[in-house]
Design a protein around this motif. Structure first.
Motif, PDB file in Angstrom:
ATOM      1  N   GLY A 118       0.693  -1.132   0.372  1.00 37.10           N
ATOM      2  CA  GLY A 118      -0.482  -0.221   0.086  1.00 37.10           C
ATOM      3  C   GLY A 118       0.982   0.708   0.095  1.00 37.10           C
ATOM      4  N   GLY A 119       0.548   1.815  -0.798  1.00 33.42           N
ATOM      5  CA  GLY A 119       1.751   3.277  -0.501  1.00 33.42           C
ATOM      6  C   GLY A 119       2.276   3.487  -2.212  1.00 33.42           C
ATOM      7  N   THR A 120       2.644   4.679  -2.196  1.00 31.50           N
ATOM      8  CA  THR A 120       3.342   5.015  -3.316  1.00 31.50           C
ATOM      9  C   THR A 120       4.458   4.410  -3.744  1.00 31.50           C
ATOM     10  N   THR A 121       4.658   4.376  -5.322  1.00 28.29           N
ATOM     11  CA  THR A 121       5.662   3.113  -5.972  1.00 28.29           C
ATOM     12  C   THR A 121       7.272   4.124  -5.782  1.00 28.29           C
ATOM     13  N   ASN A 122       7.717   4.078  -5.826  1.00 25.99           N
ATOM     14  CA  ASN A 122       9.133   3.620  -6.299  1.00 25.99           C
ATOM     15  C   ASN A 122      10.054   3.865  -7.359  1.00 25.99           C
ATOM     16  N   TYR A 123      10.759   4.899  -8.381  1.00 27.49           N
ATOM     17  CA  TYR A 123      11.430   5.307  -9.103  1.00 27.49           C
ATOM     18  C   TYR A 123      12.822   5.628  -8.619  1.00 27.49           C
ATOM     19  N   ALA A 124      13.314   4.650  -9.599  1.00 24.43           N
ATOM     20  CA  ALA A 124      15.278   5.363  -9.217  1.00 24.43           C
ATOM     21  C   ALA A 124      15.144   6.534 -11.157  1.00 24.43           C
ATOM     22  N   ASP A 125      15.947   8.019 -10.622  1.00 23.07           N
ATOM     23  CA  ASP A 125      15.500   8.738 -11.096  1.00 23.07           C
ATOM     24  C   ASP A 125      15.783   8.456 -12.605  1.00 23.07           C
ATOM     25  N   SER A 126      16.863   7.670 -13.148  1.00 24.38           N
ATOM     26  CA  SER A 126      17.268   6.927 -14.564  1.00 24.38           C
ATOM     27  C   SER A 126      16.129   6.644 -15.512  1.00 24.38           C
ATOM     28  N   VAL A 127      14.889   6.112 -14.328  1.00 22.80           N
ATOM     29  CA  VAL A 127      13.722   4.422 -15.795  1.00 22.80           C
ATOM     30  C   VAL A 127      13.037   6.183 -15.176  1.00 22.80           C
ATOM     31  N   LYS A 128      12.249   7.181 -14.669  1.00 25.80           N
ATOM     32  CA  LYS A 128      11.101   7.787 -14.523  1.00 25.80           C
ATOM     33  C   LYS A 128      10.495   8.364 -15.607  1.00 25.80           C
ATOM     34  N   GLY A 129       9.360   8.405 -15.361  1.00 24.83           N
ATOM     35  CA  GLY A 129       8.548   8.301 -17.624  1.00 24.83           C
ATOM     36  C   GLY A 129       8.874   6.966 -18.059  1.00 24.83           C
ATOM     37  N   ARG A 130       9.689   6.119 -18.058  1.00 27.15           N
ATOM     38  CA  ARG A 130      10.137   5.343 -19.258  1.00 27.15           C
ATOM     39  C   ARG A 130       9.637   3.747 -18.349  1.00 27.15           C
ATOM     40  N   PHE A 131       9.500   3.280 -17.681  1.00 31.22           N
ATOM     41  CA  PHE A 131       9.224   2.062 -16.730  1.00 31.22           C
ATOM     42  C   PHE A 131       8.652   1.853 -16.080  1.00 31.22           C
ATOM     43  N   THR A 132       7.408   1.326 -15.868  1.00 25.11           N
ATOM     44  CA  THR A 132       6.173   1.060 -15.173  1.00 25.11           C
ATOM     45  C   THR A 132       6.433  -0.009 -14.362  1.00 25.11           C
ATOM     46  N   ILE A 133       6.331  -0.060 -12.967  1.00 23.12           N
ATOM     47  CA  ILE A 133       5.968  -0.904 -11.650  1.00 23.12           C
ATOM     48  C   ILE A 133       4.094  -1.289 -11.241  1.00 23.12           C
ATOM     49  N   SER A 134       3.619  -2.727 -11.906  1.00 24.47           N
ATOM     50  CA  SER A 134       2.578  -3.001 -11.396  1.00 24.47           C
ATOM     51  C   SER A 134       2.741  -4.620 -11.066  1.00 24.47           C
ATOM     52  N   ARG A 135       1.807  -4.364 -10.217  1.00 31.39           N
ATOM     53  CA  ARG A 135       1.444  -5.868 -10.193  1.00 31.39           C
ATOM     54  C   ARG A 135      -0.213  -5.814  -9.749  1.00 31.39           C
ATOM     55  N   ASP A 136       0.019  -7.578  -9.546  1.00 33.91           N
ATOM     56  CA  ASP A 136      -1.608  -8.332  -9.679  1.00 33.91           C
ATOM     57  C   ASP A 136      -1.628  -9.473  -8.589  1.00 33.91           C
ATOM     58  N   ASN A 137      -2.080  -8.884  -7.544  1.00 32.92           N
ATOM     59  CA  ASN A 137      -2.038  -9.204  -5.977  1.00 32.92           C
ATOM     60  C   ASN A 137      -2.733 -11.408  -5.940  1.00 32.92           C
ATOM     61  N   ALA A 138      -4.025 -11.496  -6.961  1.00 29.22           N
ATOM     62  CA  ALA A 138      -4.435 -12.121  -6.892  1.00 29.22           C
ATOM     63  C   ALA A 138      -3.425 -13.009  -7.641  1.00 29.22           C
ATOM     64  N   LYS A 139      -2.861 -12.711  -8.562  1.00 28.77           N
ATOM     65  CA  LYS A 139      -1.633 -13.816  -9.649  1.00 28.77           C
ATOM     66  C   LYS A 139      -0.103 -14.345  -8.221  1.00 28.77           C
ATOM     67  N   SER A 140      -0.233 -13.124  -7.471  1.00 30.90           N
ATOM     68  CA  SER A 140       0.843 -12.832  -6.784  1.00 30.90           C
ATOM     69  C   SER A 140       2.119 -12.594  -7.673  1.00 30.90           C
ATOM     70  N   THR A 141       1.942 -11.515  -8.239  1.00 29.97           N
ATOM     71  CA  THR A 141       2.822 -11.424  -9.633  1.00 29.97           C
ATOM     72  C   THR A 141       2.918  -9.999  -9.667  1.00 29.97           C
ATOM     73  N   VAL A 142       4.690 -10.194  -9.912  1.00 24.07           N
ATOM     74  CA  VAL A 142       5.042  -8.151 -10.330  1.00 24.07           C
ATOM     75  C   VAL A 142       5.526  -7.875 -11.620  1.00 24.07           C
ATOM     76  N   TYR A 143       5.671  -6.968 -12.202  1.00 21.78           N
ATOM     77  CA  TYR A 143       5.687  -6.925 -13.699  1.00 21.78           C
ATOM     78  C   TYR A 143       6.890  -5.624 -13.792  1.00 21.78           C
ATOM     79  N   LEU A 144       7.747  -5.159 -14.655  1.00 22.56           N
ATOM     80  CA  LEU A 144       8.046  -4.012 -15.411  1.00 22.56           C
ATOM     81  C   LEU A 144       8.119  -4.255 -16.452  1.00 22.56           C
ATOM     82  N   GLN A 145       6.786  -2.759 -17.038  1.00 23.52           N
ATOM     83  CA  GLN A 145       7.470  -2.754 -18.459  1.00 23.52           C
ATOM     84  C   GLN A 145       7.841  -1.360 -18.254  1.00 23.52           C
TER      85      GLN A 145
END
Length: 119
Positions: free
Chosen positions: A54-81
């Motif tokens: 719960g709460g806000t995501t955190n990104y390295a400055d070098s990837v901000k605006g290009r990478f997106t992290i997300s998670r599907d709790n039902a599948k216990s999976t985290v993604y990185l686009q």
């Protein structure tokens, strides 16, 4: 026993996109923070992005605006686009998940997946 299985790495041209996945398996009572780290040759492992339960995501400055992290709790999976990839994004990418299992609280790592950005 908790296991993390990563997929989605590969070779891509500059400006291209990849999507990484990390699935948690095993008997897990709760999953807290999930995140991605990377390690380039000759460099230390560094944070790419993290997402708490719960709460806000955190990104390295070098990837901000290009990478997106997300998670599907039902599948216990985290993604990185990863979009607009650059040669300097080349590294082994690792997922890290904080879990509560029969062994108690632990931070578990995936096996790593290679991402190579090159023309």
């Amino acid at each position: 026993q908790v296991q993390l299985v990563e997929s989605g790495g590969g070779l891509v041209q500059p400006g291209g996109s990849l999507r990484l996945s990390c699935a948690v398996s095993g008997i897990v009572f709760a999953i807290n923070a999930m995140g991605w780290y990377r390690q380039a040759p000759g460099k230390q492992r560094e944070l790419v992005a993290t997402m708490p339960s719960g709460g806000t995501t955190n990104y390295a400055d070098s990837v901000k605006g290009r990478f997106t992290i997300s998670r599907d709790n039902a599948k216990s999976t985290v993604y990185l686009q990863m979009n607009s990839l650059k040669p300097e994004d080349t590294a082994v990418y690792y997922c890290k998940v904080d879990v509560l299992s029969r062994s108690g609280l632990s931070a578990d790592w995936g096996q790593g997946t290679q991402v190579t950005v090159s023309s």
